[in-house]
Design a protein around this motif. Structure first.
Motif, PDB file in Angstrom:
ATOM      1  N   LEU A  31       0.819  -1.215   0.000  1.00 20.03           N
ATOM      2  CA  LEU A  31       0.000   0.000   0.000  1.00 20.03           C
ATOM      3  C   LEU A  31       0.853   1.265   0.000  1.00 20.03           C
ATOM      4  CD1 LEU A  31      -2.843  -0.918   2.548  1.00 20.03           C
ATOM      5  CD2 LEU A  31      -2.809  -1.201   0.071  1.00 20.03           C
ATOM      6  N   ARG A  32       2.173   1.091  -0.017  1.00 14.14           N
ATOM      7  CA  ARG A  32       3.122   2.218   0.019  1.00 14.14           C
ATOM      8  C   ARG A  32       2.860   3.123   1.222  1.00 14.14           C
ATOM      9  NH1 ARG A  32       1.224   1.928  -4.993  1.00 14.14           N
ATOM     10  NH2 ARG A  32       2.533   1.034  -6.599  1.00 14.14           N
ATOM     11  N   LEU A  33       2.751   2.497   2.394  1.00 14.47           N
ATOM     12  CA  LEU A  33       2.479   3.234   3.625  1.00 14.47           C
ATOM     13  C   LEU A  33       3.758   3.823   4.198  1.00 14.47           C
ATOM     14  CD1 LEU A  33       0.111   0.804   5.576  1.00 14.47           C
ATOM     15  CD2 LEU A  33      -0.544   2.812   4.280  1.00 14.47           C
ATOM     16  N   THR A  34       3.683   5.052   4.634  1.00  9.74           N
ATOM     17  CA  THR A  34       4.772   5.627   5.407  1.00  9.74           C
ATOM     18  C   THR A  34       4.591   5.162   6.853  1.00  9.74           C
ATOM     19  OG1 THR A  34       3.539   7.618   5.976  1.00  9.74           O
ATOM     20  CG2 THR A  34       4.819   7.662   3.909  1.00  9.74           C
ATOM     21  N   ASP A  35       5.593   5.390   7.674  1.00  7.96           N
ATOM     22  CA  ASP A  35       5.466   5.016   9.085  1.00  7.96           C
ATOM     23  C   ASP A  35       4.324   5.775   9.755  1.00  7.96           C
ATOM     24  OD1 ASP A  35       7.558   3.229   8.943  1.00  7.96           O
ATOM     25  OD2 ASP A  35       9.061   4.663   9.666  1.00  7.96           O
ATOM     26  N   ASN A  36       4.160   7.041   9.384  1.00  7.90           N
ATOM     27  CA  ASN A  36       3.088   7.847   9.951  1.00  7.90           C
ATOM     28  C   ASN A  36       1.710   7.310   9.551  1.00  7.90           C
ATOM     29  OD1 ASN A  36       2.128  10.007  11.490  1.00  7.90           O
ATOM     30  ND2 ASN A  36       1.966  11.326   9.692  1.00  7.90           N
ATOM     31  N   VAL A  86      -8.465  -3.439   0.272  1.00  3.71           N
ATOM     32  CA  VAL A  86      -8.003  -2.054   0.173  1.00  3.71           C
ATOM     33  C   VAL A  86      -6.756  -1.968  -0.703  1.00  3.71           C
ATOM     34  CG1 VAL A  86      -8.990  -1.390   2.396  1.00  3.71           C
ATOM     35  CG2 VAL A  86      -6.611  -2.095   2.277  1.00  3.71           C
ATOM     36  N   HIS A  87      -6.621  -0.821  -1.373  1.00  7.30           N
ATOM     37  CA  HIS A  87      -5.472  -0.605  -2.252  1.00  7.30           C
ATOM     38  C   HIS A  87      -4.755   0.714  -1.960  1.00  7.30           C
ATOM     39  CE1 HIS A  87      -6.318  -4.104  -4.677  1.00  7.30           C
ATOM     40  NE2 HIS A  87      -7.590  -3.753  -4.675  1.00  7.30           N
ATOM     41  N   THR A  88      -5.276   1.494  -1.016  1.00  7.23           N
ATOM     42  CA  THR A  88      -4.661   2.771  -0.672  1.00  7.23           C
ATOM     43  C   THR A  88      -4.619   2.929   0.839  1.00  7.23           C
ATOM     44  OG1 THR A  88      -6.758   3.971  -0.674  1.00  7.23           O
ATOM     45  CG2 THR A  88      -5.558   3.884  -2.777  1.00  7.23           C
ATOM     46  N   SER A  89      -3.808   3.871   1.290  1.00  8.35           N
ATOM     47  CA  SER A  89      -3.727   4.124   2.728  1.00  8.35           C
ATOM     48  C   SER A  89      -5.041   4.684   3.259  1.00  8.35           C
ATOM     49  CB  SER A  89      -2.579   5.075   3.042  1.00  8.35           C
ATOM     50  OG  SER A  89      -2.789   6.323   2.430  1.00  8.35           O
ATOM     51  N   GLY A  91      -8.026   3.990   2.166  1.00  8.62           N
ATOM     52  CA  GLY A  91      -8.947   2.859   2.274  1.00  8.62           C
ATOM     53  C   GLY A  91      -8.687   2.050   3.535  1.00  8.62           C
ATOM     54  N   LEU A  92      -7.403   1.869   3.866  1.00  4.80           N
ATOM     55  CA  LEU A  92      -7.045   1.153   5.096  1.00  4.80           C
ATOM     56  C   LEU A  92      -7.511   1.931   6.316  1.00  4.80           C
ATOM     57  CD1 LEU A  92      -5.580  -1.232   6.461  1.00  4.80           C
ATOM     58  CD2 LEU A  92      -3.500   0.166   6.388  1.00  4.80           C
ATOM     59  N   ALA A  95     -11.316   1.568   6.621  1.00  6.29           N
ATOM     60  CA  ALA A  95     -11.692   0.218   7.055  1.00  6.29           C
ATOM     61  C   ALA A  95     -11.373   0.005   8.532  1.00  6.29           C
ATOM     62  CB  ALA A  95     -10.977  -0.823   6.198  1.00  6.29           C
ATOM     63  N   ARG A  96     -10.219   0.478   8.977  1.00  9.91           N
ATOM     64  CA  ARG A  96      -9.840   0.319  10.387  1.00  9.91           C
ATOM     65  C   ARG A  96     -10.757   1.146  11.298  1.00  9.91           C
ATOM     66  NH1 ARG A  96      -6.860  -3.366  12.793  1.00  9.91           N
ATOM     67  NH2 ARG A  96      -6.048  -1.792  14.183  1.00  9.91           N
ATOM     68  N   PHE A  97     -11.150   2.340  10.850  1.00 12.83           N
ATOM     69  CA  PHE A  97     -12.061   3.160  11.643  1.00 12.83           C
ATOM     70  C   PHE A  97     -13.398   2.441  11.820  1.00 12.83           C
ATOM     71  CE2 PHE A  97     -15.513   6.263  11.908  1.00 12.83           C
ATOM     72  CZ  PHE A  97     -15.155   6.946  13.055  1.00 12.83           C
ATOM     73  N   PHE A  98     -13.943   1.915  10.723  1.00 14.78           N
ATOM     74  CA  PHE A  98     -15.230   1.227  10.810  1.00 14.78           C
ATOM     75  C   PHE A  98     -15.117  -0.079  11.582  1.00 14.78           C
ATOM     76  CE2 PHE A  98     -16.332   4.063   7.263  1.00 14.78           C
ATOM     77  CZ  PHE A  98     -17.457   4.632   7.837  1.00 14.78           C
ATOM     78  N   LEU A  99     -13.960  -0.722  11.522  1.00 14.76           N
ATOM     79  CA  LEU A  99     -13.752  -1.919  12.334  1.00 14.76           C
ATOM     80  C   LEU A  99     -13.812  -1.570  13.820  1.00 14.76           C
ATOM     81  CD1 LEU A  99     -13.117  -4.944  12.319  1.00 14.76           C
ATOM     82  CD2 LEU A  99     -10.701  -4.341  12.307  1.00 14.76           C
ATOM     83  N   GLY A 100     -13.193  -0.465  14.216  1.00 19.02           N
ATOM     84  CA  GLY A 100     -13.273  -0.009  15.606  1.00 19.02           C
ATOM     85  C   GLY A 100     -14.690   0.348  15.999  1.00 19.02           C
TER      86      GLY A 100
END
Length: 165
Positions: A31-36, A86-89, A91-92, A95-100
């Motif tokens: 997903l080319r995620l940075t650490d942040n 998911v294919h982008t940061s 989107g992740l 998805a994580r917000f709705f999972l919470g």
């Protein structure tokens, strides 16, 4: 009801730990995620969790736990499966917000459900068993993720996506 409660609780914690396993198996690079961005993906889960915990408890009181817990379990499983798509940061993060948001009602629902079933002098031991079962997550979560990651490349799907499924 204890075996069901413990299995669902274990699944909940394995799901929370899976983002770390998915990162090890290529989530960040795919997903080319940075650490942040990765740190936000970890944190935003708890923002959704905190925001919806009180409304979830209100809904739980209006809807019986026998309907509420299975409903949020299905929704949370669906949300976990969608994380594999998911294919982008962004989107992740969504998805994580709705999972919470969805998981916010799970622990209070289980606690309420157990307190409805067991008398007061027994329910404390049941809670102890429930909360101590989380230690099994650390023991088996990584092994399970490694076994699932063996599917890496099967049907053209990356291993970290299988871990999310």
């Amino acid at each position: 009801i204890m075996p069901v409660a413990v299995l669902l609780y274990l699944a909940s914690y394995i799901d929370r730990a899976n983002i770390g396993n998915a990162k090890v198996f290529g989530l960040a690079s795919s997903l080319r995620l940075t650490d942040n961005q990765y740190n936000w993906a970890l944190s935003i889960f708890f923002i959704g969790y905190v925001v919806f915990e009180t409304p979830s408890n209100i809904i739980l009181k209006r809807i019986s736990p026998r309907w509420y817990i299975p409903s949020i379990t299905v929704l949370w499983g669906l949300c976990c499966a969608l994380i594999s798509r998911v294919h982008t940061s962004s989107g992740l993060l969504a998805a994580r917000f709705f999972l919470g948001l969805i998981e916010a009602g799970f622990i209070p629902g289980i606690v309420y459900w157990l307190s409805c079933w067991y008398p007061r002098h027994i329910v404390g031991r049941r809670f102890a068993v429930l909360y101590s079962s989380v230690s099994l997550t650390g023991a088996f979560g990584g092994l399970l993720a490694t076994a699932i990651h063996a599917l890496d490349g099967t049907h053209g799907i990356a291993g970290w996506r299988y871990v999310s499924l």
